[in-house]
Design a protein around this motif. Structure first.
Motif, PDB file in Angstrom:
ATOM      1  N   ALA A   1       0.777  -1.152   0.118  1.00 40.74           N
ATOM      2  CA  ALA A   1      -0.049  -0.110   0.048  1.00 40.74           C
ATOM      3  C   ALA A   1       0.837   1.170  -0.085  1.00 40.74           C
ATOM      4  O   ALA A   1       0.547   2.212  -0.685  1.00 40.74           O
ATOM      5  CB  ALA A   1      -0.918   0.004   1.129  1.00 40.74           C
ATOM      6  N   GLU A   2       1.973   1.192   0.822  1.00 42.28           N
ATOM      7  CA  GLU A   2       3.010   2.414   0.677  1.00 42.28           C
ATOM      8  C   GLU A   2       3.441   2.478  -0.725  1.00 42.28           C
ATOM      9  O   GLU A   2       3.780   3.826  -0.982  1.00 42.28           O
ATOM     10  CB  GLU A   2       4.059   2.159   1.616  1.00 42.28           C
ATOM     11  CG  GLU A   2       4.943   3.228   2.058  1.00 42.28           C
ATOM     12  CD  GLU A   2       5.985   2.975   2.877  1.00 42.28           C
ATOM     13  OE1 GLU A   2       6.869   3.857   3.006  1.00 42.28           O
ATOM     14  OE2 GLU A   2       6.014   2.002   3.596  1.00 42.28           O
ATOM     15  N   ALA A   3       3.739   1.371  -1.509  1.00 45.61           N
ATOM     16  CA  ALA A   3       4.655   1.453  -2.818  1.00 45.61           C
ATOM     17  C   ALA A   3       3.541   1.976  -3.845  1.00 45.61           C
ATOM     18  O   ALA A   3       4.027   2.513  -4.916  1.00 45.61           O
ATOM     19  CB  ALA A   3       5.499   0.518  -2.997  1.00 45.61           C
ATOM     20  N   MET A   4       2.249   1.357  -3.784  1.00 46.78           N
ATOM     21  CA  MET A   4       1.364   1.549  -4.744  1.00 46.78           C
ATOM     22  C   MET A   4       0.175   2.151  -4.509  1.00 46.78           C
ATOM     23  O   MET A   4      -0.498   1.952  -3.484  1.00 46.78           O
ATOM     24  CB  MET A   4       1.328  -0.128  -5.405  1.00 46.78           C
ATOM     25  CG  MET A   4       2.447  -0.865  -5.632  1.00 46.78           C
ATOM     26  SD  MET A   4       1.878  -2.500  -6.073  1.00 46.78           S
ATOM     27  CE  MET A   4       0.965  -2.221  -7.690  1.00 46.78           C
ATOM     28  N   ARG A   5      -0.325   2.868  -5.541  1.00 51.15           N
ATOM     29  CA  ARG A   5      -1.666   3.619  -5.492  1.00 51.15           C
ATOM     30  C   ARG A   5      -2.385   3.496  -6.940  1.00 51.15           C
ATOM     31  O   ARG A   5      -1.718   4.165  -8.040  1.00 51.15           O
ATOM     32  CB  ARG A   5      -1.435   4.917  -4.686  1.00 51.15           C
ATOM     33  CG  ARG A   5      -2.869   5.726  -4.845  1.00 51.15           C
ATOM     34  CD  ARG A   5      -2.518   6.855  -4.389  1.00 51.15           C
ATOM     35  NE  ARG A   5      -2.288   6.945  -2.962  1.00 51.15           N
ATOM     36  CZ  ARG A   5      -2.138   8.145  -2.225  1.00 51.15           C
ATOM     37  NH1 ARG A   5      -2.169   9.385  -2.724  1.00 51.15           N
ATOM     38  NH2 ARG A   5      -1.895   8.214  -0.954  1.00 51.15           N
ATOM     39  N   ASP A   6      -3.472   2.862  -6.914  1.00 46.46           N
ATOM     40  CA  ASP A   6      -4.370   3.210  -8.344  1.00 46.46           C
ATOM     41  C   ASP A   6      -3.557   2.268  -9.252  1.00 46.46           C
ATOM     42  O   ASP A   6      -3.526   3.080 -10.620  1.00 46.46           O
ATOM     43  CB  ASP A   6      -4.829   4.587  -8.878  1.00 46.46           C
ATOM     44  CG  ASP A   6      -5.671   5.106  -7.502  1.00 46.46           C
ATOM     45  OD1 ASP A   6      -6.456   4.233  -7.014  1.00 46.46           O
ATOM     46  OD2 ASP A   6      -5.579   6.366  -7.363  1.00 46.46           O
ATOM     47  N   GLY A   7      -2.600   1.284  -9.126  1.00 47.44           N
ATOM     48  CA  GLY A   7      -2.038   0.902 -10.134  1.00 47.44           C
ATOM     49  C   GLY A   7      -0.647   1.409 -10.452  1.00 47.44           C
ATOM     50  O   GLY A   7       0.236   0.632 -11.314  1.00 47.44           O
ATOM     51  N   TRP A   8      -0.344   2.707  -9.595  1.00 48.13           N
ATOM     52  CA  TRP A   8       1.042   3.088  -9.747  1.00 48.13           C
ATOM     53  C   TRP A   8       1.994   2.763  -8.869  1.00 48.13           C
ATOM     54  O   TRP A   8       1.372   2.652  -7.662  1.00 48.13           O
ATOM     55  CB  TRP A   8       0.824   4.758  -9.907  1.00 48.13           C
ATOM     56  CG  TRP A   8       0.098   5.376 -11.054  1.00 48.13           C
ATOM     57  CD1 TRP A   8      -1.234   5.522 -11.061  1.00 48.13           C
ATOM     58  CD2 TRP A   8       0.898   5.898 -12.044  1.00 48.13           C
ATOM     59  NE1 TRP A   8      -1.483   6.305 -12.207  1.00 48.13           N
ATOM     60  CE2 TRP A   8      -0.274   6.383 -12.864  1.00 48.13           C
ATOM     61  CE3 TRP A   8       1.962   5.958 -12.467  1.00 48.13           C
ATOM     62  CZ2 TRP A   8      -0.130   6.933 -14.125  1.00 48.13           C
ATOM     63  CZ3 TRP A   8       2.427   6.413 -13.690  1.00 48.13           C
ATOM     64  CH2 TRP A   8       1.114   7.008 -14.632  1.00 48.13           C
ATOM     65  N   LEU A   9       3.184   2.675  -9.232  1.00 50.47           N
ATOM     66  CA  LEU A   9       4.132   2.032  -8.321  1.00 50.47           C
ATOM     67  C   LEU A   9       5.349   3.223  -8.121  1.00 50.47           C
ATOM     68  O   LEU A   9       5.726   4.024  -9.212  1.00 50.47           O
ATOM     69  CB  LEU A   9       4.600   1.047  -8.828  1.00 50.47           C
ATOM     70  CG  LEU A   9       6.295   0.390  -8.328  1.00 50.47           C
ATOM     71  CD1 LEU A   9       5.878  -0.342  -6.815  1.00 50.47           C
ATOM     72  CD2 LEU A   9       6.980  -0.512  -9.028  1.00 50.47           C
ATOM     73  N   ARG A  10       5.460   3.625  -6.990  1.00 53.07           N
ATOM     74  CA  ARG A  10       6.723   4.584  -6.725  1.00 53.07           C
ATOM     75  C   ARG A  10       7.786   3.939  -6.651  1.00 53.07           C
ATOM     76  O   ARG A  10       8.000   2.740  -5.904  1.00 53.07           O
ATOM     77  CB  ARG A  10       6.347   5.139  -5.158  1.00 53.07           C
ATOM     78  CG  ARG A  10       5.193   5.729  -4.992  1.00 53.07           C
ATOM     79  CD  ARG A  10       5.274   6.707  -3.603  1.00 53.07           C
ATOM     80  NE  ARG A  10       6.008   7.887  -3.508  1.00 53.07           N
ATOM     81  CZ  ARG A  10       5.430   9.104  -3.660  1.00 53.07           C
ATOM     82  NH1 ARG A  10       4.286   9.241  -3.323  1.00 53.07           N
ATOM     83  NH2 ARG A  10       6.380  10.290  -3.582  1.00 53.07           N
ATOM     84  N   THR A  11       8.848   4.444  -7.454  1.00 44.10           N
ATOM     85  CA  THR A  11      10.147   3.606  -7.815  1.00 44.10           C
ATOM     86  C   THR A  11      11.223   3.806  -6.670  1.00 44.10           C
ATOM     87  O   THR A  11      12.201   3.076  -6.738  1.00 44.10           O
ATOM     88  CB  THR A  11      10.457   3.886  -9.356  1.00 44.10           C
ATOM     89  OG1 THR A  11      10.965   5.449  -9.191  1.00 44.10           O
ATOM     90  CG2 THR A  11       9.796   3.565 -10.122  1.00 44.10           C
TER      91      THR A  11
END
Length: 532
Positions: free
Chosen positions: A384-394
């Motif tokens: 949940a911290e890394a992903m939101r609405d299919g987007w991934l923070r790199t």
């Protein structure tokens, strides 16, 4: 319905006699490779492995890696490739965390006793039922013994495209390693996307030099899976050595090479009058770099020396890995990681997920597309911290130019904050490497009592170069803003690297953590492992 093993099976059906794997004098055709993988699948099923069970493996770049990898997939199980450098307690952690039911482990040798570490890890992971040793003496745990009269005929277990095919563990630099769950669809699409970018097809009859560790996402997708899907010949080099790599490029007429920046640096350093550079240039049609930012100086020197333009890509274990890549049809942009690959979106975000819209403004790179993992195994909070609405923070800081090309500025965790000013290590490294005496450079943040962090550098000099650390600091001072230039530079002969060739900056930082740095100077110890 889909199984990643289709990449091998399709080539085996079409080109059964074509060489698939080469290691020394050993050459294995596609038909034989597929049959050997079938035997591993049948062994696993006979041992009670069911679709969706996890099976771990710790094997270097030898034919057995490919055989076991595809055998696990054919049985409908999930592959968990482990870094061959892991020690016993680390292996135990990965076996336990992944829930592995079976463990395939290379015996290794005196310089790297993989089998010894593997047995220790297996003994400490009670839920892992069976261990098979690859390349060891015949015995109860020998894979050769276990295969015995096992049949080499079977059909792969059918899986859903969104079922997990591979679990790739992150390096764990900020905590315990996490398993990124990648589906059959993730992995198949990413391999086919790589071929689309490299202009690879069965008609090319490419020969890949495979020295990137296959347990890592870069080597696994971009060389192994992508190469096998088009019937390419994979020449295996278990441990990267620049001169050996150059020799194999000539002997095997290599057409595709993928490596990390330190490998390209080492190749340039190893070229002498005995190396037929023109012969390599005559057959090499694709050179690919990834895993870390490629210094522009190395890109330029390689192009001038070998006549081959290095195409730079970007990705993570969490993205299968390919996400952005140089556009072969557009003018090169030195220093750029390119544009999003087919089917992938990219944007820059701030700490609150707001999109950074200004051109050339730094933000954290976020990605969405067919390549993004479903999440971290058993870690909903981390997911949940890394992903939101299919987007991934790199976790990577980047900027985008007016034409949509992205440039990695640095890892967010590598950012140096000196007295309130942001300093990007890669920018300093790019300047340092232009000095005629400097062969390779890396920059780290050094703890400082006044500024919080100070800028420190470690450099490897060109052969025969003579320059003092003080002279280099003075040279940098003349070329950089006052808050940017390194206050300490240590000349070293080696830099510590990971098994994939990335420089271990955290190990360099650790050498100065106990030093007194209030004066802006530090004393450190030399790096402890060879580059490459």
């Amino acid at each position: 319905m889909l199984n990643l093993s289709v990449l091998l099976e399709d080539s085996a059906r079409r080109y059964p006699d074509r060489d698939a794997l080469v290691l020394g004098n050993t050459r294995i055709g596609y038909g034989e490779l597929d049959a050997r993988a079938n035997r591993v699948a049948n062994l696993l099923i006979a041992r009670g492995i069911a679709p969706g069970d996890t099976v771990a493996m710790s094997i270097p770049n030898v034919p057995e890696f490919v055989i076991v990898y595809y055998g696990i997939l054919k049985a409908g199980a999930v592959v968990v490739p482990l870094n061959i450098m892991l020690k016993g307690h680390e292996i135990a952690y990965h076996l336990q965390d992944s829930g592995a039911r079976v463990f395939f482990c290379s015996e290794g040798g005196p310089d790297l006793p993989i089998g010894e570490y593997g047995r220790a890890g297996f003994a400490a992971a009670p839920k892992c039922r069976d261990m098979f040793v690859v390349g060891g003496l015949d015995g109860a745990d020998s894979l050769d013994t276990a295969l015995g009269e096992v049949s080499d005929v079977r059909s792969s277990v059918v899986r859903d495209p969104q079922d997990t095919a591979v679990i790739l563990y992150t390096s764990g630099t900020t905590g315990k390693p996490k398993g990124a769950c990648l589906s059959h669809s993730n992995m198949v699409t990413n391999a086919l996307t790589a071929n689309r970018l490299f202009d690879s097809s069965p008609m090319c009859t490419d020969t890949y030099l495979v020295t990137l560790p296959l347990f890592h996402s870069f080597g696994q997708t971009v060389t192994m899976n992508a190469g096998l899907s088009v019937g390419a010949t994979l020449v295996l080099l278990p441990r990267f050595d620049a001169l050996t790599a150059l020799t194999l490029m000539i002997e095997e007429d290599v057409t595709v090479f993928a490596g990390v920046p330190t490998m390209y640096w080492a190749l340039l350093d190893a070229v002498d009058e005995t190396v037929d550079v023109q012969r390599i240039a005559a057959t090499m049609r694709r050179a690919i770099s990834g895993g870390a930012a490629l210094p522009v100086e190395i890109l330029t020197r390689f192009s001038e020396r070998f006549g081959v333009r290095i195409l730079e890509g970007y990705g993570l274990s969490e993205t299968s890995p390919l996400a952005l890549f140089s556009d072969p049809e557009r003018d090169p942009r030195p220093g750029s990681i390119g544009v999003p690959v087919w089917g992938v979106e990219a944007r820059l975000v701030d700490a609150d997920w707001n999109t950074v819209t200004e051109v050339d403004t730094v933000g954290e790179l976020a990605l969405r597309g067919h390549n993004v993992m479903s999440g971290y195994l058993g870690r909903p909070d981390a997911t949940a911290e890394a992903m939101r609405d299919g987007w991934l923070r790199t976790g990577d800081l980047a900027r985008m130019d007016a034409d949509g090309f992205y440039y990695i500025v640095d890892r967010a965790k590598d950012l140096i904050v000196r007295g309130g000013f942001n300093v990007y290590p890669r920018e300093i490294e790019e300047v340092l490497i232009t000095h005629e005496a400097v062969s390779l450079a890396t920059v780290v943040g050094v703890p400082h009592e006044v500024y919080g962090e100070e800028v420190g550098a470690f450099v490897i000099l060109e052969a025969g170069a003579q320059i003092t650390e003080e002279e280099l600091i003075s040279w940098c001072r003349d070329r950089m803003a006052g808050y940017k230039y390194p206050r300490s530079i240590e000349i070293v002969t080696t830099l510590p690297t990971t098994a994939t060739g990335k420089i271990l900056k955290r190990e360099l930082v650790a050498t100065v953590r106990t030093s007194t740095v209030s004066t802006g100077t530090v004393s450190t110890s030399r790096g402890s492992s060879d580059v490459g």
